[in-house]
Each structure stands twice: as structure tokens, then as C-alpha cells.
Design a protein around this motif. Structure first.
Motif, PDB file in Angstrom:
ATOM      1  N   LEU A   9      20.680   0.625 -33.679  1.00  0.00           N
ATOM      2  CA  LEU A   9      20.669  -0.257 -32.520  1.00  0.00           C
ATOM      3  C   LEU A   9      19.261  -0.789 -32.263  1.00  0.00           C
ATOM      4  N   ALA A  10      18.264   0.045 -32.419  1.00  0.00           N
ATOM      5  CA  ALA A  10      16.870  -0.397 -32.233  1.00  0.00           C
ATOM      6  C   ALA A  10      16.523  -1.480 -33.254  1.00  0.00           C
ATOM      7  N   ARG A  11      16.970  -1.330 -34.497  1.00  0.00           N
ATOM      8  CA  ARG A  11      16.716  -2.355 -35.520  1.00  0.00           C
ATOM      9  C   ARG A  11      17.397  -3.665 -35.144  1.00  0.00           C
ATOM     10  N   VAL A  12      18.617  -3.559 -34.629  1.00  0.00           N
ATOM     11  CA  VAL A  12      19.350  -4.752 -34.211  1.00  0.00           C
ATOM     12  C   VAL A  12      18.624  -5.437 -33.062  1.00  0.00           C
ATOM     13  N   ALA A  13      18.171  -4.647 -32.077  1.00  0.00           N
ATOM     14  CA  ALA A  13      17.465  -5.213 -30.921  1.00  0.00           C
ATOM     15  C   ALA A  13      16.162  -5.882 -31.352  1.00  0.00           C
ATOM     16  N   GLY A  17      19.501  -9.183 -32.273  1.00  0.00           N
ATOM     17  CA  GLY A  17      20.957  -9.171 -32.305  1.00  0.00           C
ATOM     18  C   GLY A  17      21.602  -9.426 -33.640  1.00  0.00           C
ATOM     19  N   ASP A  18      20.829  -9.557 -34.699  1.00  0.00           N
ATOM     20  CA  ASP A  18      21.413  -9.816 -36.012  1.00  0.00           C
ATOM     21  C   ASP A  18      21.844  -8.496 -36.642  1.00  0.00           C
ATOM     22  N   ALA A  19      23.020  -8.031 -36.261  1.00  0.00           N
ATOM     23  CA  ALA A  19      23.497  -6.727 -36.706  1.00  0.00           C
ATOM     24  C   ALA A  19      24.015  -6.747 -38.142  1.00  0.00           C
ATOM     25  N   ALA A  20      24.464  -7.881 -38.615  1.00  0.00           N
ATOM     26  CA  ALA A  20      25.108  -7.947 -39.924  1.00  0.00           C
ATOM     27  C   ALA A  20      24.199  -7.548 -41.074  1.00  0.00           C
ATOM     28  N   ASP A  21      22.895  -7.614 -40.884  1.00  0.00           N
ATOM     29  CA  ASP A  21      21.956  -7.271 -41.956  1.00  0.00           C
ATOM     30  C   ASP A  21      21.458  -5.835 -41.869  1.00  0.00           C
ATOM     31  N   SER A  22      22.073  -5.022 -41.027  1.00  0.00           N
ATOM     32  CA  SER A  22      21.666  -3.624 -40.878  1.00  0.00           C
ATOM     33  C   SER A  22      22.745  -2.719 -41.449  1.00  0.00           C
ATOM     34  N   PRO A  23      22.364  -1.697 -42.200  1.00  0.00           N
ATOM     35  CA  PRO A  23      23.370  -0.810 -42.797  1.00  0.00           C
ATOM     36  C   PRO A  23      23.998   0.130 -41.770  1.00  0.00           C
ATOM     37  N   CYS A  24      25.252   0.406 -41.961  1.00  0.00           N
ATOM     38  CA  CYS A  24      25.990   1.354 -41.120  1.00  0.00           C
ATOM     39  C   CYS A  24      25.509   2.770 -41.418  1.00  0.00           C
ATOM     40  N   PRO A  25      25.232   3.567 -40.385  1.00  0.00           N
ATOM     41  CA  PRO A  25      24.814   4.957 -40.602  1.00  0.00           C
ATOM     42  C   PRO A  25      25.900   5.831 -41.233  1.00  0.00           C
ATOM     43  N   ARG A  64      19.205  -2.901 -21.563  1.00  0.00           N
ATOM     44  CA  ARG A  64      18.851  -4.287 -21.264  1.00  0.00           C
ATOM     45  C   ARG A  64      19.000  -5.079 -22.559  1.00  0.00           C
ATOM     46  N   ALA A  65      19.763  -6.143 -22.479  1.00  0.00           N
ATOM     47  CA  ALA A  65      19.950  -6.999 -23.646  1.00  0.00           C
ATOM     48  C   ALA A  65      18.643  -7.716 -23.954  1.00  0.00           C
ATOM     49  N   PRO A  66      18.225  -7.715 -25.207  1.00  0.00           N
ATOM     50  CA  PRO A  66      17.003  -8.431 -25.579  1.00  0.00           C
ATOM     51  C   PRO A  66      17.148  -9.929 -25.291  1.00  0.00           C
ATOM     52  N   GLU A  67      16.048 -10.568 -24.986  1.00  0.00           N
ATOM     53  CA  GLU A  67      16.062 -12.016 -24.775  1.00  0.00           C
ATOM     54  C   GLU A  67      16.538 -12.708 -26.051  1.00  0.00           C
ATOM     55  N   GLY A  68      17.322 -13.732 -25.879  1.00  0.00           N
ATOM     56  CA  GLY A  68      17.796 -14.508 -27.012  1.00  0.00           C
ATOM     57  C   GLY A  68      19.072 -13.989 -27.649  1.00  0.00           C
ATOM     58  N   VAL A  69      19.564 -12.836 -27.180  1.00  0.00           N
ATOM     59  CA  VAL A  69      20.788 -12.255 -27.735  1.00  0.00           C
ATOM     60  C   VAL A  69      21.979 -12.719 -26.904  1.00  0.00           C
TER      61      VAL A  69
END
Length: 90
Positions: A9-13, A17-25, A64-69
Motif C-alpha cells: 500500500l505504501a508503494r501504491v501511495a 495510486g498506480d497499483a497495477a505495477d506492484s506485485p501482490c504479497p 488519507r488519500a494521496p493527492e492526485g489519486v
């Protein structure tokens, strides 16, 4: 397992918000999806993070949702439409 999800989640934030490029744990595939359901003015609410391949994930409140997400309104039941019934790895 939750710690691994929180790191994802920290990597996504950090990536805004680009979650698709992060591997599933759990399965290791790059199929993560994220949804921030928040109050419009404060951008505080909860986040759902799940893998579209293995359907594992987490929910975290008081974030808190990051800005731009992209965000969805916290009071609207339609905000979780399309989110699968994933297994929460708490």
C-alpha cells in the motif's frame, strides 16, 4: 502477512495510486487494485487494496488519500460497486 500488504500500500501511495505495477504479497502477480473511499473535503476514510488474480487483500481505515489519486465518496454505497469479495489478510 498484513505487514507485507501495508508495504504494498505504501508503494501504491508513493506511486500516486498506480497499483497495477506492484506485485501482490500473496501470489506475486502485478494485479493489485486500490480504492480510496473518503470524505471529499478531508480526503480521510478507508482504502481497499486487493489482488485481482488471487483475490486477497486488506482494508485500512483512517487513511488519507494521496493527492492526485482517484477517490470515491464515503457515504455512497456505490463507492464499493465492482470491488470483489476478496479475502482480507489481517
Amino acid at each position: 502477512m498484513r505487514e507485507a500488504w501495508l508495504k504494498a500500500l505504501a508503494r501504491v501511495a508513493e506511486g500516486h495510486g498506480d497499483a497495477a505495477d506492484s506485485p501482490c504479497p500473496v501470489c506475486g502477480l502485478d494485479c493489485l487494485e486500490v480504492r480510496y473511499v473518503v470524505d471529499d473535503s478531508s480526503r480521510v476514510g478507508y482504502v481497499l487494496l486487493w489482488c485481482g488474480a488471487c483475490l486477497h487483500g486488506i482494508s485500512v481505515s483512517r487513511v488519507r488519500a494521496p493527492e492526485g489519486v482517484a477517490t470515491w465518496p464515503i457515504g455512497d454505497p456505490a463507492s464499493v460497486a465492482g470491488v470483489p469479495d476478496f479475502t482480507r489478510d489481517d
